[in-house]
Write an enzyme that holds these catalytic residues in place. Sequence first.
Site, PDB file in Angstrom:
ATOM      1  CE  LYS A  51      -2.189  -1.079   3.784  1.00 52.37           C
ATOM      2  NZ  LYS A  51      -1.461  -2.344   4.073  1.00 52.37           N
ATOM      3  NE  ARG A  84      -4.472  -1.262   9.578  1.00 52.27           N
ATOM      4  CZ  ARG A  84      -3.375  -0.583   9.254  1.00 52.27           C
ATOM      5  NH1 ARG A  84      -3.451   0.488   8.510  1.00 52.27           N
ATOM      6  NH2 ARG A  84      -2.199  -0.989   9.660  1.00 52.27           N
ATOM      7  NE  ARG A 142       7.047  -2.500   6.343  1.00 47.87           N
ATOM      8  CZ  ARG A 142       5.713  -2.428   6.449  1.00 47.87           C
ATOM      9  NH1 ARG A 142       4.997  -1.914   5.470  1.00 47.87           N
ATOM     10  NH2 ARG A 142       5.112  -2.865   7.528  1.00 47.87           N
ATOM     11  NE  ARG A 199       6.193  -0.341  10.276  1.00 47.19           N
ATOM     12  CZ  ARG A 199       5.017  -0.339   9.632  1.00 47.19           C
ATOM     13  NH1 ARG A 199       4.928   0.227   8.433  1.00 47.19           N
ATOM     14  NH2 ARG A 199       3.960  -0.878  10.167  1.00 47.19           N
TER      15      ARG A 199
HETATM   16  P1  ADP Z   1       1.125  -1.697   7.518  1.00 42.34           P
HETATM   17  O1  ADP Z   1       2.278  -1.150   6.741  1.00 42.34           O
HETATM   18  O2  ADP Z   1       1.395  -2.956   8.191  1.00 42.34           O
HETATM   19  O3  ADP Z   1      -0.138  -1.758   6.725  1.00 42.34           O
HETATM   20  P2  ADP Z   1       0.689   0.821   8.946  1.00 42.34           P
HETATM   21  O4  ADP Z   1       1.946   1.572   8.813  1.00 42.34           O
HETATM   22  O5  ADP Z   1      -0.466   1.219   8.102  1.00 42.34           O
HETATM   23  O6  ADP Z   1       0.962  -0.742   8.769  1.00 42.34           O
HETATM   24  O7  ADP Z   1       0.205   0.820  10.472  1.00 42.34           O
HETATM   25  C1  ADP Z   1       1.097   0.534  11.533  1.00 42.34           C
HETATM   26  C2  ADP Z   1       0.327   0.524  12.832  1.00 42.34           C
HETATM   27  O8  ADP Z   1      -0.264   1.817  13.067  1.00 42.34           O
HETATM   28  C3  ADP Z   1      -0.857  -0.457  12.886  1.00 42.34           C
HETATM   29  O9  ADP Z   1      -0.453  -1.775  13.223  1.00 42.34           O
HETATM   30  C4  ADP Z   1      -1.730   0.195  13.957  1.00 42.34           C
HETATM   31  O10 ADP Z   1      -1.212  -0.052  15.262  1.00 42.34           O
HETATM   32  C5  ADP Z   1      -1.550   1.680  13.652  1.00 42.34           C
HETATM   33  N1  ADP Z   1      -2.582   2.150  12.717  1.00 42.34           N
HETATM   34  C6  ADP Z   1      -2.382   2.624  11.453  1.00 42.34           C
HETATM   35  N2  ADP Z   1      -3.546   2.978  10.885  1.00 42.34           N
HETATM   36  C7  ADP Z   1      -4.511   2.713  11.800  1.00 42.34           C
HETATM   37  C8  ADP Z   1      -5.932   2.838  11.800  1.00 42.34           C
HETATM   38  N3  ADP Z   1      -6.602   3.297  10.737  1.00 42.34           N
HETATM   39  N4  ADP Z   1      -6.591   2.455  12.930  1.00 42.34           N
HETATM   40  C9  ADP Z   1      -5.957   2.002  14.008  1.00 42.34           C
HETATM   41  N5  ADP Z   1      -4.619   1.839  14.063  1.00 42.34           N
HETATM   42  C10 ADP Z   1      -3.895   2.186  12.971  1.00 42.34           C
HETATM   43  P1  ADP Z   2       2.077  -1.883   3.185  1.00 39.93           P
HETATM   44  O1  ADP Z   2       2.067  -0.377   3.210  1.00 39.93           O
HETATM   45  O2  ADP Z   2       0.870  -2.461   2.515  1.00 39.93           O
HETATM   46  O3  ADP Z   2       2.328  -2.482   4.535  1.00 39.93           O
HETATM   47  P2  ADP Z   2       4.670  -1.594   1.834  1.00 39.93           P
HETATM   48  O4  ADP Z   2       4.423  -0.698   0.680  1.00 39.93           O
HETATM   49  O5  ADP Z   2       5.339  -1.025   3.022  1.00 39.93           O
HETATM   50  O6  ADP Z   2       3.295  -2.348   2.266  1.00 39.93           O
HETATM   51  O7  ADP Z   2       5.491  -2.860   1.278  1.00 39.93           O
HETATM   52  C1  ADP Z   2       5.951  -3.892   2.153  1.00 39.93           C
HETATM   53  C2  ADP Z   2       7.341  -4.364   1.691  1.00 39.93           C
HETATM   54  O8  ADP Z   2       7.215  -5.030   0.417  1.00 39.93           O
HETATM   55  C3  ADP Z   2       8.349  -3.228   1.465  1.00 39.93           C
HETATM   56  O9  ADP Z   2       9.606  -3.669   1.877  1.00 39.93           O
HETATM   57  C4  ADP Z   2       8.308  -3.002  -0.046  1.00 39.93           C
HETATM   58  O10 ADP Z   2       9.574  -2.540  -0.539  1.00 39.93           O
HETATM   59  C5  ADP Z   2       8.012  -4.395  -0.580  1.00 39.93           C
HETATM   60  N1  ADP Z   2       7.204  -4.399  -1.801  1.00 39.93           N
HETATM   61  C6  ADP Z   2       6.189  -3.560  -2.138  1.00 39.93           C
HETATM   62  N2  ADP Z   2       5.675  -3.879  -3.347  1.00 39.93           N
HETATM   63  C7  ADP Z   2       6.362  -4.960  -3.780  1.00 39.93           C
HETATM   64  C8  ADP Z   2       6.321  -5.758  -4.973  1.00 39.93           C
HETATM   65  N3  ADP Z   2       5.438  -5.517  -5.960  1.00 39.93           N
HETATM   66  N4  ADP Z   2       7.180  -6.793  -5.077  1.00 39.93           N
HETATM   67  C9  ADP Z   2       8.070  -7.042  -4.075  1.00 39.93           C
HETATM   68  N5  ADP Z   2       8.177  -6.324  -2.948  1.00 39.93           N
HETATM   69  C10 ADP Z   2       7.346  -5.290  -2.795  1.00 39.93           C
END
Ligand code: ADP
Ligand code: ADP
Length: 218
Positions: A13, A88, A128, A161
Site C-alpha cells: 500500500k 481499518r 521491509r 520497524r
Molecule cells: P502496515 O504497513 O502494516 O499496513 P501501517 O503503517 O499502516 O501498517 O500501520 C502501523 C500501525 O499503526 C498499525 O499496526 C496500527 O497499530 C496503527 N494504525 C495505522 N492505521 C490505523 C488505523 N486506521 N486504525 C488504528 N490503528 C492504525
Molecule cells: P504496506 O504499506 O501495505 O504495509 P509496503 O508498501 O510497506 O506495504 O510494502 C511492504 C514491503 O514489500 C516493502 O519492503 C516493499 O519494498 C516491498 N514491496 C512492495 N511492493 C512490492 C512488490 N510488488 N514486489 C516485491 N516487494 C514489494
Amino acid sequence: MRIVLVGPPGAGKGTQAHFIASHLAIPRISTGDIFRYNVANNTELGVKAKEYMDRGDLVPDEVTVAMVRDRLAEADAKAGFLLDGFPRNVPQADILKKILADELDQKLTVVLELVVDEDEVVRRLSGRRTCRRCQRVWHVLYEPPSQPGICDDCGGELFQRDDDKEVVIRHRLEVYSSQTSPLIEFYADEGILVGIDATGPVEEVTDRALSALQPYVG
Ligand code: ADP
Ligand code: ADP
C-alpha cells in the site's frame, strides 16, 4: 479523486500510494506514517498510540478518527486524497463516510484493494526497511536501495520497524483478517471496490493500479 487503499500489512500500500498519489497529484495520507512521526517525536498522540502499535493492535478508533478528521480538513485535501491505512475496520469506514458527507460534502470515489497471498506478505514485511526521514519504503531483496541502509530518494537512514518482527507480523495478519478484511465486503456493497493482483514487480503493480483507477479520473 478520493481514494482508499486496502490490503493486508505488507501488500504494498505505502509503495503504491507513493506512485499513485504523485501521478494523480493528490496528497497521500498514511495513518501509520502519522502515528510513527508522533511516536518518534514523543507527542501526546504518539504516547497514546505506541503501546498498540508495538503489539500490532489497532490504535483506538477515537484517537485515530480525530487525527484523520483534522488531516482531511487541511487545504491540500480539498481537491482529493489517497488514504493509506485508514479505514481499518467497519466502524472507521462508517465514520469516514459521515465525516466526508457532513463536514466536507464529499464521498469516496473508489476503493482499491491490493490482493496478495499471506506467504508473500510475510516475505515482504520481513525484509521491509523504512526511511526515517521521508518514510519511503524499501526491501532488502525486492527493492534494495543502491547503498544498503540509505534512502535513494533523500539520503535518510533506513530502519526496520519494531512491528516488522515475526511475532508481531503474525498478530497484525490476524488483526487484518478479523477487523480489516470485512471492509472488502462493505465497499463491494457500496459498489466502489476495485481489486487488483498486487504480485509481480512494483512498476507492473503501479500500471495495474493506474489502469484500474483510470475510469474514475476526472
Ligand atoms: P502496515 O504497513 O502494516 O499496513 P501501517 O503503517 O499502516 O501498517 O500501520 C502501523 C500501525 O499503526 C498499525 O499496526 C496500527 O497499530 C496503527 N494504525 C495505522 N492505521 C490505523 C488505523 N486506521 N486504525 C488504528 N490503528 C492504525
Ligand atoms: P504496506 O504499506 O501495505 O504495509 P509496503 O508498501 O510497506 O506495504 O510494502 C511492504 C514491503 O514489500 C516493502 O519492503 C516493499 O519494498 C516491498 N514491496 C512492495 N511492493 C512490492 C512488490 N510488488 N514486489 C516485491 N516487494 C514489494
